[in-house]
Design an enzyme around this catalytic site. Sequence first.
Site, short mmCIF file in Angstrom:
data_model
loop_
_atom_site.label_atom_id
_atom_site.label_comp_id
_atom_site.label_asym_id
_atom_site.label_seq_id
_atom_site.Cartn_x
_atom_site.Cartn_y
_atom_site.Cartn_z
N ASP A 66 0.83 -1.21 0.00
CA ASP A 66 0.00 0.00 0.00
C ASP A 66 0.86 1.25 0.00
O ASP A 66 2.08 1.19 0.18
CB ASP A 66 -0.97 -0.01 1.20
CG ASP A 66 -0.33 -0.53 2.48
OD1 ASP A 66 0.90 -0.50 2.57
OD2 ASP A 66 -1.07 -0.95 3.38
N ASP A 135 -8.20 -3.23 14.12
CA ASP A 135 -9.57 -3.47 13.66
C ASP A 135 -9.64 -4.62 12.64
O ASP A 135 -10.66 -4.82 11.99
CB ASP A 135 -10.16 -2.19 13.03
CG ASP A 135 -9.35 -1.70 11.83
OD1 ASP A 135 -8.36 -2.36 11.45
OD2 ASP A 135 -9.72 -0.65 11.27
N HIS A 137 -7.73 -4.92 9.90
CA HIS A 137 -7.39 -4.61 8.50
C HIS A 137 -6.08 -5.27 8.09
O HIS A 137 -5.20 -5.51 8.92
CB HIS A 137 -7.37 -3.09 8.24
CG HIS A 137 -6.23 -2.34 8.83
ND1 HIS A 137 -6.40 -1.26 9.68
CD2 HIS A 137 -4.89 -2.46 8.70
CE1 HIS A 137 -5.23 -0.77 10.02
NE2 HIS A 137 -4.29 -1.48 9.46
N GLU A 142 -9.93 -1.64 5.20
CA GLU A 142 -10.61 -1.43 6.48
C GLU A 142 -11.86 -2.30 6.54
O GLU A 142 -12.31 -2.83 5.52
CB GLU A 142 -11.00 0.05 6.61
CG GLU A 142 -9.82 1.02 6.60
CD GLU A 142 -9.05 1.06 7.93
OE1 GLU A 142 -9.11 0.10 8.71
OE2 GLU A 142 -8.38 2.08 8.15
C1 F6R Z 1 1.16 -1.47 6.24
C2 F6R Z 1 -0.08 -2.22 6.32
C3 F6R Z 1 -0.95 -2.22 7.53
C4 F6R Z 1 -0.19 -2.59 8.80
C5 F6R Z 1 -1.12 -2.57 10.00
C6 F6R Z 1 -0.39 -2.91 11.28
O1 F6R Z 1 1.76 -1.71 4.97
O2 F6R Z 1 -0.39 -2.84 5.37
O3 F6R Z 1 -1.97 -3.16 7.34
O4 F6R Z 1 0.38 -3.86 8.64
O5 F6R Z 1 -1.69 -1.31 10.10
O6 F6R Z 1 0.53 -1.90 11.56
P1 F6R Z 1 1.61 -2.09 12.69
O7 F6R Z 1 2.46 -3.22 12.28
O8 F6R Z 1 2.36 -0.79 12.70
O9 F6R Z 1 0.86 -2.36 13.95
#
Ligand code: F6R
Length: 241
Positions: A66, A135, A137, A142
């Site tokens: 992303d 959540d 995702h 989301e």
């Molecule tokens: C980032 C991504 C997000 C993160 C998720 C967890 O490329 O795809 O899905 O993996 O927000 O973030 P952290 O690891 O910072 O808790």
Amino acid sequence: MEIVIRSTPADVSSTVADIVEGYVRRGPATLGLATGSSPLGSYRELARRHRQQALDFSAARGFLLDEYVGLPKSHDQSYFSVIRSEFVDHVNLDPDRVLSPNGEGADIAGEGARYDAAIREAGGVDVQLLGIGTDGHIGFNEPGSSLSSRTRVKTLTEQTRLDNARFFDSVDDVPHHVLTQGLGTISEARHLVMVAYGKGKAGAIAAAVEGPLSAFCPASVMQLHPHVTVVVDEAAASKLA
Ligand code: F6R
């Protein structure tokens, strides 16, 4: 789905690095790279193995999950920059072979289809690293995202913007929009490897692994995939039955 529970975050990182190393040593590997904090220990461990054990990334390539929309690539928090500073700059992976969705082009709406085509032309992703949001995702899909969605523009929830504010000067600087691989796109990778640690992720991990298959927990799409490894520490595993 294989669930690997390790004692500490360092053990989690080492297990994830073992999996990625297996692909890199077998031949030209296409790596699906996540950003966020969860995979950072694995990237550091892979960089150590590159330096000390001649782990060779020269034939590998990478695709990011992303990117923020409207943040210049040169911004230190663009995922284009983050993956370079946290991983690519520390191994012999050609930066030109590490692609991310272009969040600053004129045709943002058309970028998703172009990005999916680039992944297809590369022969697909061999191993996709995934973190998970509190959540549920994955990528920036989301809750409510279609389980068959393709790469496209999404609006971040306020919760995710607050979660990510720690990387910016203030929450106001966190972009509202992102380009993210869709759940259908992610599911085409041949091996999904989810990495999570800490109590804060325990509810999301339990919902993803043991909850109902539902767009309200996007990570539950992993239940449909034939090859998934979830690597967690004991805290993140604490709500599993
Ligand atoms: C980032 C991504 C997000 C993160 C998720 C967890 O490329 O795809 O899905 O993996 O927000 O973030 P952290 O690891 O910072 O808790």
